[in-house]
Design a protein around this motif. Structure first.
Motif, PDB file in Angstrom:
ATOM      1  N   LEU A 284       4.665   1.954  -1.292  1.00 29.42           N
ATOM      2  CA  LEU A 284       3.290   1.610  -1.656  1.00 29.42           C
ATOM      3  C   LEU A 284       2.997   1.991  -3.105  1.00 29.42           C
ATOM      4  N   VAL A 285       3.369   3.222  -3.464  1.00 28.77           N
ATOM      5  CA  VAL A 285       3.065   3.736  -4.803  1.00 28.77           C
ATOM      6  C   VAL A 285       3.909   3.003  -5.857  1.00 28.77           C
ATOM      7  N   THR A 286       5.147   2.680  -5.509  1.00 26.46           N
ATOM      8  CA  THR A 286       6.001   1.923  -6.431  1.00 26.46           C
ATOM      9  C   THR A 286       5.364   0.579  -6.773  1.00 26.46           C
ATOM     10  N   ASP A 287       4.849  -0.086  -5.752  1.00 29.07           N
ATOM     11  CA  ASP A 287       4.208  -1.382  -5.990  1.00 29.07           C
ATOM     12  C   ASP A 287       2.971  -1.215  -6.872  1.00 29.07           C
ATOM     13  N   PHE A 288       2.238  -0.140  -6.637  1.00 25.07           N
ATOM     14  CA  PHE A 288       1.029   0.098  -7.441  1.00 25.07           C
ATOM     15  C   PHE A 288       1.407   0.294  -8.911  1.00 25.07           C
ATOM     16  N   VAL A 289       2.435   1.098  -9.140  1.00 26.69           N
ATOM     17  CA  VAL A 289       2.889   1.351 -10.509  1.00 26.69           C
ATOM     18  C   VAL A 289       3.340   0.042 -11.162  1.00 26.69           C
ATOM     19  N   GLN A 290       4.082  -0.754 -10.408  1.00 24.90           N
ATOM     20  CA  GLN A 290       4.530  -2.045 -10.947  1.00 24.90           C
ATOM     21  C   GLN A 290       3.353  -2.955 -11.269  1.00 24.90           C
ATOM     22  N   SER A 291       2.344  -2.916 -10.412  1.00 22.11           N
ATOM     23  CA  SER A 291       1.183  -3.787 -10.627  1.00 22.11           C
ATOM     24  C   SER A 291       0.491  -3.421 -11.934  1.00 22.11           C
ATOM     25  N   ILE A 292       0.559  -2.144 -12.286  1.00 17.03           N
ATOM     26  CA  ILE A 292      -0.029  -1.711 -13.569  1.00 17.03           C
ATOM     27  C   ILE A 292       0.801  -2.263 -14.723  1.00 17.03           C
ATOM     28  N   HIS A 293       2.138  -2.119 -14.595  1.00 19.04           N
ATOM     29  CA  HIS A 293       3.022  -2.636 -15.648  1.00 19.04           C
ATOM     30  C   HIS A 293       2.840  -4.139 -15.821  1.00 19.04           C
ATOM     31  N   GLU A 294       2.659  -4.818 -14.704  1.00 18.67           N
ATOM     32  CA  GLU A 294       2.606  -6.289 -14.755  1.00 18.67           C
ATOM     33  C   GLU A 294       1.186  -6.828 -14.863  1.00 18.67           C
ATOM     34  N   ARG A 295       0.220  -5.938 -14.957  1.00 20.61           N
ATOM     35  CA  ARG A 295      -1.203  -6.308 -15.051  1.00 20.61           C
ATOM     36  C   ARG A 295      -1.595  -7.307 -13.956  1.00 20.61           C
ATOM     37  N   ARG A 296      -1.216  -7.007 -12.733  1.00 26.12           N
ATOM     38  CA  ARG A 296      -1.576  -7.857 -11.597  1.00 26.12           C
ATOM     39  C   ARG A 296      -2.205  -6.988 -10.503  1.00 26.12           C
ATOM     40  N   ASP A 297      -2.736  -7.635  -9.469  1.00 25.94           N
ATOM     41  CA  ASP A 297      -3.231  -6.890  -8.311  1.00 25.94           C
ATOM     42  C   ASP A 297      -2.042  -6.264  -7.581  1.00 25.94           C
ATOM     43  N   PRO A 298      -2.240  -5.106  -6.965  1.00 27.65           N
ATOM     44  CA  PRO A 298      -1.192  -4.604  -6.065  1.00 27.65           C
ATOM     45  C   PRO A 298      -0.938  -5.638  -4.960  1.00 27.65           C
ATOM     46  N   SER A 299       0.254  -5.597  -4.337  1.00 23.52           N
ATOM     47  CA  SER A 299       0.607  -6.627  -3.343  1.00 23.52           C
ATOM     48  C   SER A 299      -0.363  -6.636  -2.167  1.00 23.52           C
ATOM     49  N   ILE A 300      -0.812  -5.447  -1.771  1.00 21.75           N
ATOM     50  CA  ILE A 300      -1.795  -5.371  -0.682  1.00 21.75           C
ATOM     51  C   ILE A 300      -3.148  -5.212  -1.354  1.00 21.75           C
ATOM     52  N   THR A 301      -3.941  -6.257  -1.296  1.00 20.58           N
ATOM     53  CA  THR A 301      -5.118  -6.334  -2.161  1.00 20.58           C
ATOM     54  C   THR A 301      -6.377  -5.722  -1.546  1.00 20.58           C
ATOM     55  N   GLY A 302      -7.418  -5.764  -2.337  1.00 15.27           N
ATOM     56  CA  GLY A 302      -8.729  -5.353  -1.854  1.00 15.27           C
ATOM     57  C   GLY A 302      -9.219  -6.273  -0.744  1.00 15.27           C
ATOM     58  N   ILE A 303      -8.878  -7.565  -0.870  1.00 17.27           N
ATOM     59  CA  ILE A 303      -9.277  -8.523   0.172  1.00 17.27           C
ATOM     60  C   ILE A 303      -8.608  -8.125   1.498  1.00 17.27           C
ATOM     61  N   ASP A 304      -7.344  -7.708   1.435  1.00 13.22           N
ATOM     62  CA  ASP A 304      -6.672  -7.251   2.659  1.00 13.22           C
ATOM     63  C   ASP A 304      -7.442  -6.075   3.270  1.00 13.22           C
ATOM     64  N   GLY A 305      -7.885  -5.180   2.403  1.00 12.80           N
ATOM     65  CA  GLY A 305      -8.665  -4.037   2.882  1.00 12.80           C
ATOM     66  C   GLY A 305      -9.969  -4.489   3.517  1.00 12.80           C
ATOM     67  N   LEU A 306     -10.620  -5.455   2.873  1.00 11.94           N
ATOM     68  CA  LEU A 306     -11.892  -5.991   3.371  1.00 11.94           C
ATOM     69  C   LEU A 306     -11.714  -6.637   4.750  1.00 11.94           C
ATOM     70  N   ARG A 307     -10.653  -7.423   4.919  1.00  7.01           N
ATOM     71  CA  ARG A 307     -10.430  -8.107   6.204  1.00  7.01           C
ATOM     72  C   ARG A 307     -10.255  -7.098   7.346  1.00  7.01           C
ATOM     73  N   ALA A 308      -9.601  -6.001   7.050  1.00  5.83           N
ATOM     74  CA  ALA A 308      -9.412  -4.972   8.078  1.00  5.83           C
ATOM     75  C   ALA A 308     -10.737  -4.270   8.384  1.00  5.83           C
ATOM     76  N   VAL A 309     -11.540  -4.077   7.336  1.00  2.00           N
ATOM     77  CA  VAL A 309     -12.862  -3.464   7.539  1.00  2.00           C
ATOM     78  C   VAL A 309     -13.710  -4.349   8.457  1.00  2.00           C
ATOM     79  N   GLU A 310     -13.606  -5.656   8.269  1.00  2.00           N
ATOM     80  CA  GLU A 310     -14.388  -6.574   9.112  1.00  2.00           C
ATOM     81  C   GLU A 310     -14.099  -6.347  10.598  1.00  2.00           C
ATOM     82  N   VAL A 311     -12.838  -6.084  10.920  1.00  2.00           N
ATOM     83  CA  VAL A 311     -12.461  -5.864  12.322  1.00  2.00           C
ATOM     84  C   VAL A 311     -13.091  -4.572  12.848  1.00  2.00           C
ATOM     85  N   THR A 312     -12.989  -3.519  12.051  1.00  2.00           N
ATOM     86  CA  THR A 312     -13.526  -2.228  12.471  1.00  2.00           C
ATOM     87  C   THR A 312     -15.035  -2.292  12.669  1.00  2.00           C
TER      88      THR A 312
END
Ligand code: NAD
Lengths: 329, 327
Positions: A284-312
């Motif tokens: 998880l942390v490796t992907d986050f670090v890479q996302s910083i280097h590549e100036r992109r969203d981490p692979s597991i996005t905020g939208i993914d977090g939001l969709r899970a929140v909707e279920v809860t």
């Protein structure tokens, strides 16, 4: 080198992320802020980094990104401040305790043009990665149903305070599985039913400690999930993440933390499990670090977090109304 | 005690042996397929082996004391009514009847006929479930608050594939998980409401998978999973979580395991391979016979059979409506 700060050690996952950061060649744990001075200073010492007594001081420093591991209800304010400061963000699960908060967080990061990810390390658990590949390969045909668990032992503290956690075991232990199901089945949730309650810790906790959920995904996939803090102190391990997939071509069972050796030690006077296999936190942390280097969203996005929140959120709503709750978008 | 076996398929054959083990005599075998009756009669030296149209001859025979009913579930009511009217005591396999309305009629028929009516909720006699019960009652795990019951494996075949007609068998929810539903009631009292998802697929493969949550009147939450979706095998699990501990049973960790090479269509009925000193099915018979002989109240009374059916029925209704159903 990606310089990363950690905001709050309220969530114990912060310790795992910190040690993963320290083990990565392309990353540096540049500082820690915590509203609990003692806890923050101790963590800074443990992970050989600087302690900041003011959050803004850390956010105004030259760090590239932050990992937010505070109490659930504090996520939104911290994400908004970090986004305004232009930092890449990895936020602990559950992203938020309301759909409104989760949406606002996604929006804030979009506006500030910063990468925003949700910490769902299970996607980097080797058994679950194999399960995902197997299901996606079509080897098990079309998936019609799944029965899941995410059990844990009682974490106590703020986790069981409604005001800080926004709920109990159902809040804590639904989102991982919700995210895994979306990731593995590539479908969205449509319906939720839930029975929850304080079933096991009436004396010590005020929140729910068991939630028995029934979910439906697009195409009518039938899913049951149990979120709980039901593992007693004497249990050999902290808990589990399990899924049984029922497909047209077969059944696949995954027990994510069952890469284990049974340990019987007179020193512990209880059976214990020693785990082997990969460390999901590092993935998880490796992907986050890479996302910083590549100036992109981490692979597991905020939208993914939001969709899970909707279920809860729908689960708690269903508990209140006693009916099935539709998830509409 | 002289026993007539009605329904000489998988369960009927097994019960005949259990009754014989208890010293009862198998005097007649009846089946819609006279061949099945003949085969079982030969095994037990029963004098009479008849087709269903001759059932009246068996029921009017004063030499028959008891009947065992192990036919497909929807036929149970009529057979109970006829046996009761003829004054025969009855051992009826679970599910008691296909609907709770039928169960009530069956209970009334037994009352009218003044006969004893036993319903085969055999889980109450399984050694492992009795051990769970003893542990719960010892108080070791505190107060139970959440329970998970899991049961099933491959889809049963049965005669004329009656299990795969979901209207007849009720699928895994009604036919297999009903064991767990009864046991939940046995241990924790009546249910308040149930929510259920039932797969019941016939295409492209025949399979069923049931997932239920039951809120008991006591407040306890039970999660029940039943499967007839597995390509092979059978497995039962029970997990009882309490305020001070946890109990867990898994049949996969059994003292015996065996894998037979499959031949033909596979088994029509699944009785797990066990290492029990006495089969739980025999314990059922002992209990039933003691009731008949000595009027000793058995562990299962007909109302239990009715309530298990009512709960499974409510589950299937929930599966249809997509909403919880109150009992
Ligand atoms: N307690 C248990 O563990 C358990 C296990 C399996 C089945 N069962 C129950 O036992 C009953 C029988 O199941 P089975 O697995 O033995 O099925 P089966 O199909 O193997 O046997 C049924 C028998 O009844 C006969 N039959 C069919 N219709 C009939 C009719 N109208 N009149 C008389 N005979 C008829 C068939 O020819 C067959 O021989 C069902 O109610 C089932 O739910 C209980």
């Amino acid at each position: 080198m990606a310089k990363i700060g950690i905001l709050s050690f309220a969530h114990m996952h912060a310790y795992g992320y910190a040690s993963s950061l320290n083990s990565l060649p392309g990353a540096e744990l540049a500082g820690i802020w915590d509203d609990d001075l003692e806890r923050g200073e101790a963590a800074a010492k443990q992970f050989k980094t600087r302690f900041f007594s003011k959050m803004d001081a850390l956010l105004e420093s030259d760090i590239d990104g932050v990992i937010i591991t505070s109490e659930n209800i504090r996520h939104r304010a911290m994400v908004e401040r970090a986004a305004a400061a232009g930092k890449w963000i990895l936020c602990e699960k559950p992203l938020a305790t309301t759909v409104e908060d989760a949406k606002a967080m996604v929006q804030a990061c979009k506006k500030a043009k910063v990468g925003f990810g949700t910490a769902f390390p299970c996607r980097y658990s080797p058994p679950l990665m194999v399960a995902m590949q197997q299901i996606q390969s079509g080897a098990f045909g079309e998936i019609y149903a799944a029965s899941c668990t995410n059990h844990g032992s009682s974490p106590g503290g703020w986790f069981a305070q409604d005001k800080l956690a926004g709920g109990g075991a159902t809040m804590d232990h639904t989102v991982h599985v919700a995210d895994l199901l979306r990731w593995i089945l590539k479908k969205e949730f449509t319906k939720v039913y839930c029975e929850l309650g304080n079933q096991l810790h009436k004396g010590s906790l005020k929140t729910d400690d068991v939630g028995s959920l029934h979910l439906e995904m697009e195409g009518g996939v039938q899913i049951s999930h149990v979120a709980s803090w039901s593992r007693p102190k004497s249990f050999p391990t902290w808990g589990d993440v399990t899924i049984q997939f029922i497909g047209s071509k077969g059944v696949l069972d995954v027990d994510a933390f069952n890469q284990k050796i049974n340990v019987y030690s007179d020193a512990a006077m209880k059976a214990e499990w020693a785990h082997y296999g990969g460390n999901p936190d590092t993935g998880l942390v490796t992907d986050f670090v890479q996302s910083i280097h590549e100036r992109r969203d981490p692979s597991i996005t905020g939208i993914d977090g939001l969709r899970a929140v909707e279920v809860t959120v729908a689960a708690y709503q269903s508990h209140k109304t006693g009916k099935t709750v539709k998830i509409g978008r | 005690m002289n026993v007539a076996i009605i329904g000489c398929g998988g369960m009927g054959s097994y019960h005949a042996q259990m009754a014989a083990n208890c010293g009862a005599r198998i005097v007649a075998c009846v089946d819609a397929f006279p061949e099945a009756a003949k085969k079982l009669a030969a095994t037990h030296g029963a004098k009479k082996a008849l087709g269903m149209k001759d059932l009246a001859k068996i029921l009017s025979d004063p030499g028959v004391d008891l009947v065992l009913i192990a036919t497909p579930t929807p036929t149970h009511l009529e057979l109970v009514e006829r046996a009761a009217a003829a004054g025969k005591h009855i051992f009826c396999e679970k599910p008691f009847c296909r609907t709770s309305a039928d169960c009530k009629k069956a209970i009334a028929a037994a009352k009218r006929g003044k006969v004893k009516l036993f319903v085969g909720h055999v889980l109450r006699y399984f050694h492992e479930y009795e051990a769970l019960k003893a542990q719960i009652e010892s108080g070791k795990i505190g107060t139970p608050g959440w329970v998970k019951m899991y049961r099933g494996g491959m889809f049963p075949v049965g005669s004329k594939k009656w299990f795969s007609n979901f209207d007849q068998s009720g699928g895994v929810t009604f036919d297999a998980s009903i064991h767990d539903l009864d046991w939940l009631r046995y241990m924790f009292g009546d249910a308040e409401r149930v929510y259920c998802q039932a797969l019941q697929r016939t295409e492209p493969v025949l399979m069923d998978y049931a997932q239920m949550t039951i809120r008991m009147k006591s407040g306890l939450i039970a999660t029940v999973v039943g499967t007839w979706a597995h390509p092979s095998g059978f497995r039962a699990k029970a997990e009882i979580c309490g305020s001070a501990g946890l109990l867990y049973y898994d049949s996969a960790e059994s003292p015996l395991s065996a894998q037979q090479r499959e031949s033909g269509a596979g088994p029509g009925m699944i009785i797990p391979l066990g290492a029990d000193s006495v089969s739980p099915y025999q314990l059922e018979w002992e209990d039933f016979l003691a009731w008949v002989r000595d009027d000793r109240k058995p562990r299962v009374v007909p109302e239990d059979g009715l309530k298990a059916v009512a709960l499974a029925e409510a589950a299937l209704k929930s599966a249809k409506t997509g909403q919880p159903v109150k009992l």
